[in-house]
Design a protein around this motif. Sequence first.
Motif, mmCIF file in Angstrom:
data_model
loop_
_atom_site.group_PDB
_atom_site.id
_atom_site.type_symbol
_atom_site.label_atom_id
_atom_site.label_comp_id
_atom_site.label_asym_id
_atom_site.label_seq_id
_atom_site.Cartn_x
_atom_site.Cartn_y
_atom_site.Cartn_z
ATOM 1 N N THR A 215 0.837 -1.192 0.000
ATOM 2 C CA THR A 215 0.000 0.000 0.000
ATOM 3 C C THR A 215 0.878 1.250 0.000
ATOM 4 O O THR A 215 2.087 1.181 0.240
ATOM 5 C CB THR A 215 -0.894 0.029 1.249
ATOM 6 N N VAL A 216 0.263 2.385 -0.226
ATOM 7 C CA VAL A 216 0.993 3.650 -0.101
ATOM 8 C C VAL A 216 1.505 3.814 1.328
ATOM 9 O O VAL A 216 2.628 4.272 1.552
ATOM 10 C CB VAL A 216 0.097 4.837 -0.500
ATOM 11 N N ASP A 218 2.434 1.465 3.340
ATOM 12 C CA ASP A 218 3.620 0.620 3.473
ATOM 13 C C ASP A 218 4.852 1.324 2.934
ATOM 14 O O ASP A 218 5.915 1.350 3.566
ATOM 15 C CB ASP A 218 3.425 -0.695 2.713
ATOM 16 N N ALA A 229 1.165 9.460 -2.191
ATOM 17 C CA ALA A 229 0.028 8.973 -2.973
ATOM 18 C C ALA A 229 0.011 9.552 -4.393
ATOM 19 O O ALA A 229 -0.259 8.815 -5.348
ATOM 20 C CB ALA A 229 -1.279 9.267 -2.252
ATOM 21 N N THR A 241 -2.852 -3.864 -9.561
ATOM 22 C CA THR A 241 -3.477 -3.562 -8.272
ATOM 23 C C THR A 241 -4.169 -4.798 -7.721
ATOM 24 O O THR A 241 -4.708 -5.622 -8.469
ATOM 25 C CB THR A 241 -4.490 -2.409 -8.383
ATOM 26 N N ARG A 243 -6.103 -6.219 -3.691
ATOM 27 C CA ARG A 243 -6.602 -5.848 -2.361
ATOM 28 C C ARG A 243 -6.090 -6.870 -1.354
ATOM 29 O O ARG A 243 -5.920 -8.043 -1.674
ATOM 30 C CB ARG A 243 -8.139 -5.846 -2.326
ATOM 31 N N ASP A 244 -5.846 -6.408 -0.133
ATOM 32 C CA ASP A 244 -5.562 -7.376 0.915
ATOM 33 C C ASP A 244 -6.881 -7.788 1.562
ATOM 34 O O ASP A 244 -7.965 -7.345 1.143
ATOM 35 C CB ASP A 244 -4.551 -6.833 1.926
ATOM 36 N N ARG A 248 -7.608 -3.118 1.666
ATOM 37 C CA ARG A 248 -6.668 -2.054 1.328
ATOM 38 C C ARG A 248 -6.089 -2.272 -0.067
ATOM 39 O O ARG A 248 -5.803 -3.411 -0.458
ATOM 40 C CB ARG A 248 -5.558 -1.982 2.380
ATOM 41 N N LEU A 249 -5.877 -1.177 -0.777
ATOM 42 C CA LEU A 249 -5.389 -1.241 -2.147
ATOM 43 C C LEU A 249 -3.883 -1.446 -2.169
ATOM 44 O O LEU A 249 -3.127 -0.681 -1.555
ATOM 45 C CB LEU A 249 -5.745 0.052 -2.887
ATOM 46 N N LEU A 250 -3.459 -2.476 -2.888
ATOM 47 C CA LEU A 250 -2.049 -2.826 -3.022
ATOM 48 C C LEU A 250 -1.594 -2.568 -4.448
ATOM 49 O O LEU A 250 -2.331 -2.834 -5.406
ATOM 50 C CB LEU A 250 -1.836 -4.305 -2.702
ATOM 51 N N TYR A 251 -0.371 -2.097 -4.592
ATOM 52 C CA TYR A 251 0.232 -1.871 -5.903
ATOM 53 C C TYR A 251 1.407 -2.822 -6.090
ATOM 54 O O TYR A 251 2.087 -3.195 -5.129
ATOM 55 C CB TYR A 251 0.721 -0.425 -6.022
ATOM 56 N N HIS A 280 6.839 -2.164 6.276
ATOM 57 C CA HIS A 280 5.408 -2.157 5.969
ATOM 58 C C HIS A 280 4.647 -1.572 7.157
ATOM 59 O O HIS A 280 5.032 -1.786 8.304
ATOM 60 C CB HIS A 280 4.893 -3.572 5.689
#
Length: 363
Positions: A215-216, A218, A229, A241, A243-244, A248-251, A280
């Motif tokens: 995530t941002v 992290d 961001a 992308t 999600r966990d 939460r949005l993961l890249y 993280h």
Amino acid sequence: MTEPVLGGRALGRALLARQHLLARTRLAPAALIHHLGGLQAQAAPQPPYLGLLARLDGFTPDRLSTLIEQRAAVRIALQRGTIHLVTAEDCLTLRPLLQPVLDQALRTTYGKRLAGLDLDALATEARALVEAEPRSFQQLGALLAATRPERDPAALAQAARCLLPLVQVPPRGLWGRGGPAAHTTAEAWLGRPLDPAPSPDDLVLRYLAAFGPATVADLQKWCGLSRLAPVVGRLAPQLLTFRDEQGRLLYDLPEAPRPDEATPAPVRLVAPFDNLLLSHADRTRVLPEEYRGRVMTQNGIVLGTLLVDGLVAGSWQLTGEQDVLVRPFAPLRRADRQAAEAEAERVRAFAGGGGTVRIEAGE
């Protein structure tokens, strides 16, 4: 939300793969240091050496000591304002990118003691002093206080640390030798200027290569910078992308490894202060929350950790007498105990082979 969901176990396996903790590599030490974005090195000299040992086949202490002596690797305050061992090239690029982290640390910790001080003049004088000869912070603070008798010498030295790119010079950081931390500027030590236009985009991509998916939050936890961001948003079209399990949005980088969550994870001894545990906002992909307080102490010490099946399952230490002591947090299965003994023997041999190995029973 249409993004695929990655569970904690899958995120842990991805992290371990990128950290070369699923399988060791034969990369050159400098190449691995670059890939990892440096190794935290505030405790000298063991952690960077033990961090490389966990990840590299055929690694011996002289391979890193030589890099430091030849000025191909340096120790300098970077991510989160902590000392990291990085390649010379990364020193010149990362230090200006992370200047806001040092600025914030200076304001937060020493702002009141430095109020009204001409910091530009201080930085100019400090630069001249450390470039004339490397100085410890005690020496530097005393010299700066000679012309500012009303000021705290320790605060003056720390101001210089934050305002200038100060590297620690050998023998500090050399295996089996060590010494007090003496400093000069990166420019003087490396004979090159700092990067005048370092790229935050590269910082993000390199973080994901070594620590993603993330995530941002992290990313910001790893480096200490805020407001990243927009940078990630600018890069988003070239990223995947996910999600966990908390949504939460993961890249992530498209070509980065994301092993199946069932991939076996070998027992490993991870170095004290290793960035595996520090990079993280949500550390549970490798560090169960119930064990966090047992490896991260209130006074800022991060113990060496025992990984079993990809998760922290104990702590360990290499003593000054070259003894290796492993403390599981729960009894180990026979195969895992044997693997822990083999890893501990590997550390013992690396340290000179003169000590002993002891694996406690676990609570």
